[in-house]
Scaffold this active site. Structure first.
Site, PDB file in Angstrom:
ATOM      1  CG  HIS A  65       0.175  -1.988 -11.045  1.00  0.00           C
ATOM      2  ND1 HIS A  65      -0.807  -2.391  -9.746  1.00  0.00           N
ATOM      3  CD2 HIS A  65       0.938  -3.126 -11.352  1.00  0.00           C
ATOM      4  CE1 HIS A  65      -0.738  -3.591  -9.947  1.00  0.00           C
ATOM      5  NE2 HIS A  65       0.164  -4.186 -10.111  1.00  0.00           N
ATOM      6  CG  ASP A 119      -6.457  -6.912 -11.125  1.00  0.00           C
ATOM      7  OD1 ASP A 119      -6.257  -8.058 -10.812  1.00  0.00           O
ATOM      8  OD2 ASP A 119      -5.824  -5.762 -10.742  1.00  0.00           O
ATOM      9  NE  ARG A 178      -3.922  -0.085   1.772  1.00  0.00           N
ATOM     10  CZ  ARG A 178      -4.742  -0.394   0.836  1.00  0.00           C
ATOM     11  NH1 ARG A 178      -5.178  -1.442   0.340  1.00  0.00           N
ATOM     12  NH2 ARG A 178      -5.702   0.622   0.263  1.00  0.00           N
ATOM     13  CG  HIS A 232       4.697  -5.974  -8.107  1.00  0.00           C
ATOM     14  ND1 HIS A 232       4.047  -4.567  -8.296  1.00  0.00           N
ATOM     15  CD2 HIS A 232       3.972  -6.504  -8.901  1.00  0.00           C
ATOM     16  CE1 HIS A 232       2.897  -4.402  -8.698  1.00  0.00           C
ATOM     17  NE2 HIS A 232       2.686  -5.810  -9.079  1.00  0.00           N
ATOM     18  CD  GLU A 255       1.144 -11.030  -9.706  1.00  0.00           C
ATOM     19  OE1 GLU A 255       0.452 -10.857 -10.523  1.00  0.00           O
ATOM     20  OE2 GLU A 255       1.566  -9.858  -9.178  1.00  0.00           O
ATOM     21  CG  HIS A 298       2.392 -10.989 -12.736  1.00  0.00           C
ATOM     22  ND1 HIS A 298       2.168  -9.613 -12.510  1.00  0.00           N
ATOM     23  CD2 HIS A 298       3.669 -11.306 -12.124  1.00  0.00           C
ATOM     24  CE1 HIS A 298       3.351  -8.958 -11.801  1.00  0.00           C
ATOM     25  NE2 HIS A 298       4.250  -9.790 -11.724  1.00  0.00           N
ATOM     26  CG  HIS A 334      -3.761  -7.847 -14.661  1.00  0.00           C
ATOM     27  ND1 HIS A 334      -2.606  -7.243 -14.221  1.00  0.00           N
ATOM     28  CD2 HIS A 334      -4.434  -8.252 -13.646  1.00  0.00           C
ATOM     29  CE1 HIS A 334      -2.533  -6.892 -12.750  1.00  0.00           C
ATOM     30  NE2 HIS A 334      -3.467  -7.815 -12.478  1.00  0.00           N
ATOM     31  CG  ASP A 386      -1.571 -10.263 -14.109  1.00  0.00           C
ATOM     32  OD1 ASP A 386      -2.239 -11.053 -14.378  1.00  0.00           O
ATOM     33  OD2 ASP A 386      -1.207 -10.228 -13.207  1.00  0.00           O
ATOM     34  CE1 TYR A 441      -2.561  -2.298  -3.240  1.00  0.00           C
ATOM     35  CE2 TYR A 441      -1.404  -4.180  -3.489  1.00  0.00           C
ATOM     36  CZ  TYR A 441      -2.368  -3.513  -2.970  1.00  0.00           C
ATOM     37  OH  TYR A 441      -2.819  -4.109  -1.791  1.00  0.00           O
ATOM     38  CD  GLU A 450       1.392  -6.511 -13.325  1.00  0.00           C
ATOM     39  OE1 GLU A 450       2.028  -6.061 -12.075  1.00  0.00           O
ATOM     40  OE2 GLU A 450       0.353  -7.372 -13.117  1.00  0.00           O
ATOM     41  CG  HIS A 470      -4.777 -12.238  -9.405  1.00  0.00           C
ATOM     42  ND1 HIS A 470      -3.593 -11.862  -9.109  1.00  0.00           N
ATOM     43  CD2 HIS A 470      -5.065 -10.858 -10.195  1.00  0.00           C
ATOM     44  CE1 HIS A 470      -3.104 -10.844  -9.730  1.00  0.00           C
ATOM     45  NE2 HIS A 470      -3.954 -10.380 -10.212  1.00  0.00           N
TER      46      HIS A 470
HETATM   47 ZN    ZN Z   1      -4.090  -8.168 -10.480  1.00  0.00          ZN
HETATM   48 FE    FE Z   2       0.026  -9.019 -11.773  1.00  0.00          FE
HETATM   49 FE    FE Z   3       1.058  -6.167 -10.404  1.00  0.00          FE
END
Ligand code: ZN
Ligand code: FE
Ligand code: FE
Length: 277
Positions: free
Chosen positions: A107, A224, A37, A67, A256, A211, A179, A176, A70, A142, A226
């Site tokens: 992202h 989005d 976060r 990564h 993920e 991903h 995604h 991904d 986000y 991504e 997963h």
């Molecule tokens: Zn995602």
């Molecule tokens: Fe991803």
């Molecule tokens: Fe991601």
């Protein structure tokens, strides 16, 4: 070499992640550079990183994926949020200078109302400010699901960003599978066509990470969410076509999926059994 791994917690450091990866038969992994976060990063532990670099070489761990949080938004409509994001990226990349085989994935951002064109130009400006000749870590955009005002839902948007970056040799993409399905690409019936389209628009040489996720939602849902491998709308067959694609043999795949470590170990065993029987 088939590089397959999963997202791991970075709370115990690099060497611990390497050991966890090896214990579940992974030879790559991904982790957040700091609290997902946003927030402060762990203190830089150069001894831990040096120990990891040695361990990774000994255990044939391939390129790993750092990564970004986000919440890092390089194209916010608020100047102080954009500034915060740039500083975070600069700090992350400085820390990654010590890690031998790593790519940095983020992202692209959400334009929150001012439009895709404005958003893309803000992302380009940020990258041109943050990237320097000294940085040795490839920086990946991504592919996004297109939730809200997310930028990066099409290969064209990613290509436009890369095109505007002066040091474009440092830029790559992380695809991904959840995604791109949610963004509208037909992963189930036409992954070959997706790879060709990506090659034409972005260039396959830019695909530096993948991903591997199933999706809870239909193609084009822009959601989005997963799902575990084989339990979503993509299904196991489509996932297998991805990992067995002849043009993706050098790309590291990271799961993920909504799993704890045992679930990841099972998915890795399943997929390795299919790809390297
Ligand atoms: Zn995602
Ligand atoms: Fe991803
Ligand atoms: Fe991601």
């Amino acid at each position: 070499m088939f590089y397959l791994g999963c997202h791991l917690s970075s709370s115990a450091g690099y060497l611990a992640m390497g050991e966890t990866a090896v214990s579940i038969n992974a030879n790559t992994f991904q982790y957040f550079t700091r609290n997902p976060r946003g927030g402060t990063a762990r203190a830089l532990d150069l001894e831990d990183i040096a120990a990891f670099n040695k361990f990774a070489a000994e255990h044939e761990i391939g390129t790993i994926v750092a990564h970004a949080p986000y919440t890092m938004n390089l194209c916010s409509d608020k100047a102080h949020i954009r500034e915060f994001a740039r500083n975070m990226m600069r700090d992350d990349l400085e820390r990654l200078q010590h890690v031998d085989r790593v790519v940095y994935n983020f992202h692209p951002g959400s334009h929150v109302g001012q439009g895709v064109d404005e958003g893309i130009s803000m992302i380009i400006d940020a990258l041109n400010e943050v990237l320097t000749d000294e940085i040795r870590t490839p920086v990946l955009l991504e592919t996004m699901a297109g939730k809200g005002s997310e930028i990066g839902r099409t290969f064209e948007e990613l290509a436009r960003i890369i095109d505007g970056v002066t040091l474009k040799e440092k830029m790559g993409v992380c695809m991904d599978s959840c995604h791109i399905n949610d963004a509208g690409y037909d992963v189930v019936n036409n992954f070959d066509g997706i790879v060709e389209e990506f090659d034409r628009i972005v260039g396959l040489d830019r695909l530096k990470a993948f991903h591997l996720n199933d999706s809870k939602n239909e193609q084009g849902s822009n959601k989005d969410r997963h799902e575990k491998i084989g339990q979503g709308t993509l299904g196991l067959d489509a996932i297998v076509r991805i990992i067995c694609h002849p043009r993706l043999t050098a790309v590291p795949f990271n799961l993920e999926t909504p799993n704890e470590i045992e679930g990841y170990a099972e998915e890795i065993a399943l997929l390795r059994g299919i790809r390297e029987p």
